[in-house]
Design a protein around this motif. Structure first.
Motif, PDB file in Angstrom:
ATOM      1  N   GLU A  62      67.566  26.163  37.993  1.00  0.00           N
ATOM      2  CA  GLU A  62      68.194  25.112  38.799  1.00  0.00           C
ATOM      3  C   GLU A  62      68.795  25.666  40.087  1.00  0.00           C
ATOM      4  N   ASN A  63      69.303  26.881  40.059  1.00  0.00           N
ATOM      5  CA  ASN A  63      69.944  27.464  41.241  1.00  0.00           C
ATOM      6  C   ASN A  63      68.970  28.251  42.114  1.00  0.00           C
ATOM      7  N   SER A  64      67.708  28.219  41.786  1.00  0.00           N
ATOM      8  CA  SER A  64      66.735  28.950  42.597  1.00  0.00           C
ATOM      9  C   SER A  64      66.273  28.093  43.776  1.00  0.00           C
ATOM     10  N   ILE A  65      65.799  28.780  44.810  1.00  0.00           N
ATOM     11  CA  ILE A  65      65.281  28.091  45.988  1.00  0.00           C
ATOM     12  C   ILE A  65      63.852  27.630  45.726  1.00  0.00           C
ATOM     13  N   ASN A  66      63.047  28.530  45.198  1.00  0.00           N
ATOM     14  CA  ASN A  66      61.661  28.187  44.871  1.00  0.00           C
ATOM     15  C   ASN A  66      61.099  29.191  43.862  1.00  0.00           C
ATOM     16  N   ILE A  67      59.932  28.870  43.328  1.00  0.00           N
ATOM     17  CA  ILE A  67      59.236  29.764  42.404  1.00  0.00           C
ATOM     18  C   ILE A  67      58.267  30.611  43.216  1.00  0.00           C
ATOM     19  N   ILE A  68      58.369  31.935  43.074  1.00  0.00           N
ATOM     20  CA  ILE A  68      57.461  32.838  43.791  1.00  0.00           C
ATOM     21  C   ILE A  68      56.107  32.855  43.103  1.00  0.00           C
ATOM     22  N   ASN A  69      56.117  33.189  41.816  1.00  0.00           N
ATOM     23  CA  ASN A  69      54.868  33.148  41.048  1.00  0.00           C
ATOM     24  C   ASN A  69      55.169  33.116  39.560  1.00  0.00           C
ATOM     25  N   ILE A  70      54.115  32.814  38.814  1.00  0.00           N
ATOM     26  CA  ILE A  70      54.195  32.766  37.361  1.00  0.00           C
ATOM     27  C   ILE A  70      53.065  33.634  36.816  1.00  0.00           C
ATOM     28  N   GLU A  76      47.219  36.273  34.396  1.00  0.00           N
ATOM     29  CA  GLU A  76      46.829  35.584  35.619  1.00  0.00           C
ATOM     30  C   GLU A  76      48.102  35.244  36.386  1.00  0.00           C
ATOM     31  N   VAL A  77      48.143  35.591  37.671  1.00  0.00           N
ATOM     32  CA  VAL A  77      49.302  35.297  38.512  1.00  0.00           C
ATOM     33  C   VAL A  77      49.041  33.985  39.246  1.00  0.00           C
ATOM     34  N   ILE A  78      49.910  33.008  39.024  1.00  0.00           N
ATOM     35  CA  ILE A  78      49.759  31.676  39.612  1.00  0.00           C
ATOM     36  C   ILE A  78      50.843  31.499  40.662  1.00  0.00           C
ATOM     37  N   GLU A  79      50.436  31.226  41.871  1.00  0.00           N
ATOM     38  CA  GLU A  79      51.406  31.015  42.945  1.00  0.00           C
ATOM     39  C   GLU A  79      51.572  29.537  43.282  1.00  0.00           C
ATOM     40  N   THR A  80      50.576  28.719  42.977  1.00  0.00           N
ATOM     41  CA  THR A  80      50.659  27.283  43.219  1.00  0.00           C
ATOM     42  C   THR A  80      50.443  26.571  41.893  1.00  0.00           C
ATOM     43  N   LEU A  81      51.424  25.793  41.485  1.00  0.00           N
ATOM     44  CA  LEU A  81      51.334  25.080  40.213  1.00  0.00           C
ATOM     45  C   LEU A  81      50.535  23.800  40.377  1.00  0.00           C
ATOM     46  N   GLN A  82      49.720  23.520  39.370  1.00  0.00           N
ATOM     47  CA  GLN A  82      48.977  22.266  39.364  1.00  0.00           C
ATOM     48  C   GLN A  82      49.757  21.251  38.547  1.00  0.00           C
ATOM     49  N   ASN A  84      50.657  18.308  36.040  1.00  0.00           N
ATOM     50  CA  ASN A  84      50.210  17.907  34.702  1.00  0.00           C
ATOM     51  C   ASN A  84      49.383  18.982  33.999  1.00  0.00           C
ATOM     52  N   LYS A  85      49.642  20.247  34.284  1.00  0.00           N
ATOM     53  CA  LYS A  85      48.960  21.341  33.606  1.00  0.00           C
ATOM     54  C   LYS A  85      50.018  22.224  32.953  1.00  0.00           C
ATOM     55  N   THR A  86      49.749  22.646  31.728  1.00  0.00           N
ATOM     56  CA  THR A  86      50.693  23.514  31.033  1.00  0.00           C
ATOM     57  C   THR A  86      50.182  24.947  31.050  1.00  0.00           C
ATOM     58  N   TYR A  87      51.121  25.882  31.005  1.00  0.00           N
ATOM     59  CA  TYR A  87      50.789  27.300  31.049  1.00  0.00           C
ATOM     60  C   TYR A  87      51.520  28.021  29.925  1.00  0.00           C
ATOM     61  N   ASN A  88      50.868  29.038  29.370  1.00  0.00           N
ATOM     62  CA  ASN A  88      51.536  29.957  28.463  1.00  0.00           C
ATOM     63  C   ASN A  88      52.092  31.081  29.335  1.00  0.00           C
ATOM     64  N   VAL A  89      53.395  31.108  29.496  1.00  0.00           N
ATOM     65  CA  VAL A  89      54.024  31.951  30.506  1.00  0.00           C
ATOM     66  C   VAL A  89      54.596  33.224  29.900  1.00  0.00           C
ATOM     67  N   LEU A  90      54.365  34.347  30.601  1.00  0.00           N
ATOM     68  CA  LEU A  90      55.008  35.614  30.256  1.00  0.00           C
ATOM     69  C   LEU A  90      56.181  35.894  31.183  1.00  0.00           C
ATOM     70  N   SER A  91      56.042  35.540  32.472  1.00  0.00           N
ATOM     71  CA  SER A  91      57.135  35.800  33.400  1.00  0.00           C
ATOM     72  C   SER A  91      57.127  34.798  34.535  1.00  0.00           C
ATOM     73  N   ILE A  92      58.338  34.508  35.035  1.00  0.00           N
ATOM     74  CA  ILE A  92      58.523  33.610  36.175  1.00  0.00           C
ATOM     75  C   ILE A  92      59.383  34.358  37.186  1.00  0.00           C
ATOM     76  N   LYS A  93      58.902  34.460  38.420  1.00  0.00           N
ATOM     77  CA  LYS A  93      59.693  35.067  39.494  1.00  0.00           C
ATOM     78  C   LYS A  93      60.208  33.953  40.392  1.00  0.00           C
ATOM     79  N   LEU A  94      61.532  33.973  40.616  1.00  0.00           N
ATOM     80  CA  LEU A  94      62.191  32.920  41.380  1.00  0.00           C
ATOM     81  C   LEU A  94      62.906  33.523  42.584  1.00  0.00           C
ATOM     82  N   ASN A  95      63.069  32.728  43.615  1.00  0.00           N
ATOM     83  CA  ASN A  95      63.804  33.102  44.803  1.00  0.00           C
ATOM     84  C   ASN A  95      65.137  32.368  44.775  1.00  0.00           C
TER      85      ASN A  95
END
Length: 140
Positions: A62-70, A76-82, A84-95
């Motif tokens: 909530e206090n982040s500016i934006n998501i850098i990547n997932i 697989e490194v995702i920089e743009t989220l689609q 209505n699509k779900t992801y099995n996430v290992l890490s989220i980098k936030l700004n």
């Protein structure tokens, strides 16, 4: 006719058998109750830990500016989220904007990473500074 005084051996054996059966039943009930209590306490503690982790993760997001990547479980490194699509996430980098007073510029942006280490079965929250400093940050 003779009057008997005391117990005969058969009466003592039967009484001992009955008492031992009662003791075994009571013992099994007590052990079962202790195991149930321990299981319930473990589940309550796990639930409390999950709520605490959810609070911290929600606060960071909530206090982040934006998501850098997932990073997904397929590495697989995702920089743009689609949508209505779900992801099995290992890490989220936030700004986010840092509130750390040790940093010279109050508007300095830092990166926060929420990552799950499968082999350790732990979630880590790390602070990654933009200035490549050697400051250690984060917790598990």
């Amino acid at each position: 006719m003779k009057v008997r005084q005391g117990y005969i051996l058969l009466e003592v054996i039967v009484c001992t058998f009955i008492m031992s059966m009662l003791i075994m039943v009571l013992y099994s009930i007590i052990i079962s109750a202790i195991n149930t209590k321990d299981n319930i306490e473990d589940k309550i503690e796990l639930n409390q830990q999950a709520e605490e982790m959810e609070y911290h993760i929600k606060n960071i997001v909530e206090n982040s500016i934006n998501i850098i990547n997932i990073t997904t479980t397929d590495n697989e490194v995702i920089e743009t989220l689609q949508e209505n699509k779900t992801y099995n996430v290992l890490s989220i980098k936030l700004n986010f904007k840092s509130d750390d007073e040790n940093i010279n510029s109050k508007n300095k942006k830092d990166n926060q990473e929420i990552s799950f280490k499968r082999d350790l079965k732990k979630i880590f929250i790390n602070t990654l500074y933009d200035d490549n400093s050697n400051k250690a940050g984060g917790y598990e």
